[in-house]
Design an enzyme around this catalytic site. Sequence first.
Site, PDB file in Angstrom:
ATOM      1  CE  LYS A 124      15.412  61.882  -8.786  1.00 21.08           C
ATOM      2  NZ  LYS A 124      14.547  63.046  -8.935  1.00 21.08           N
ATOM      3  CE  LYS A 157      16.465  64.621 -16.689  1.00 23.03           C
ATOM      4  NZ  LYS A 157      15.968  65.315 -15.504  1.00 23.03           N
ATOM      5  CB  THR A 212      13.862  63.431 -12.827  1.00 23.10           C
ATOM      6  OG1 THR A 212      14.104  64.458 -13.790  1.00 23.10           O
ATOM      7  CG2 THR A 212      14.360  62.111 -13.386  1.00 23.10           C
TER       8      THR A 212
END
Lengths: 292, 292
Positions: free
Chosen positions: B243, B175, B100
């Site tokens: 993150k 995502k 990701t």
Amino acid sequence: MKIGFLGLGVMGAPMARHLLAAGHEVAVWNRTHARAQAFVDAHGGRLATSPADAARGADVVAACVGADADVLAVTVGDASNGGGAFSGMRAGALFIDHTTASAEVARHLDEQAAARGLLWLDAPVSGGQAGAESGSLSVMCGGSEGAFAAAGPVLAAYGKTIGHIGPAGAGQLAKMVNQVAIAGVVQGLAEALAFGRAAGLDMEKVLGVIGGGAAASWQMHNRAPTMLAGKFDFGFAVDWMRKDLGLVLAEAARLGVELPVTELVDGYYAEVQAMGGGRDDTSSLIRRFPAG
Amino acid sequence: MKIGFLGLGVMGAPMARHLLAAGHEVAVWNRTHARAQAFVDAHGGRLATSPADAARGADVVAACVGADADVLAVTVGDASNGGGAFSGMRAGALFIDHTTASAEVARHLDEQAAARGLLWLDAPVSGGQAGAESGSLSVMCGGSEGAFAAAGPVLAAYGKTIGHIGPAGAGQLAKMVNQVAIAGVVQGLAEALAFGRAAGLDMEKVLGVIGGGAAASWQMHNRAPTMLAGKFDFGFAVDWMRKDLGLVLAEAARLGVELPVTELVDGYYAEVQAMGGGRDDTSSLIRRFPAG
């Protein structure tokens, strides 16, 4: 069973219809008399002239009205409606309140009911107009074991998932838990869709992949497509959600619980109301978050 | 098929195992060499000395590493790891990035790959460690039709729901949509549970009634019970969520999209990290909202 039903709005009318369809003897009352007359003309039942009149001889009186003040008016009564239901009920009869109202009023009326030898159940529902029409509502109940047991045949007519949460007021508090969870889900979904649209993504494809995972929700499956299509003329109205969130925030202040996102979402819904969207579905929150 | 796999962390290791189990010829590399050695000892495969070495002769190179800088290091390379995979790949080979990371890095590396005659697919996953172990990940793909088609046999080894969202970067953006939706759901759930507990409700009973309605979510079904039990030693870590939310908020700023609750939740996760809970599951957000 002899039942009185008070409040024939978008939720109450289909609930009362299900009671008639189940073979119960139903007396109906509505604040706007013409609506009760139209209901009886279309579906049958006895037209009652007051909540007290609807309660006469009934085993159970159920109500689905607007808010705290309306619940007080149809139970303990006020001058304007010819007497509350409590004054017309026989000892041992049960009052079921399907209104989403405060836990305080539920506890107060439970005491009032007990003092008159009546049973009380606060039983707010979720599932919206569609759930009421199809008889598949979720019902969250607060009251004694006896009251819950006595309510069984009535709730079975329009409820699918029926739970006895705890004593009087617990049904209302459970409904508040439900609305807080929904506020977070809808807000997250609105932000997610706004972000995805601004990023130029084909959101149908995105939802096809993420809809089976950890981001999945009833709202994503049922409302994301309508949110993306800009369709909000159905479902659970923003005006009602704001009423419910007002109950939640007042109760949270009483309990000393911090609900920052619930509070934020309530403010966004106020903005949606200011845009003239009070009667639109809660999913119209996305109007507050246009893409980019 | 000859495959290079870079990054054998909690996600990458089970993904590489699924590739071996599917009969592929797999060369593995990990920044910490001992971890790659242990993987080969336990599961087989060829131990590669660098990303470029893992890429040698491969039809596909897949990576699941930490963040943007790590993705750049294993693709275009830096001095520390003996050369990026791009330098070792044959023309026409495909690089799949499961990390990701930012959409910007994905677009940049798609260009770099094209300049070398390589195919690129950004393909972040959701489903967590459990999904990687059971081979049931959701995979959101960004890249050309050709890259997506070439990735098929690899993704089939560990993916269950696999979608081609759009061009390079679109996988990463999808995502991000997923993470924004999750942030709202988990926050709403945390507030709902905190409220219900403060109100003294039997939350198991409440969830039993509301879990089938408009408040329902994957998080409610799977995480509410563990949140109520105070169990957070599993799942998707707060550190990783922060993150990801950092990527989302940077991209949202670029796009000019307002994500107030995502931002708020990111701040709450920072508080959970400050409590020492960075390795706990994202559902530990409820620690920030104790009852009453």
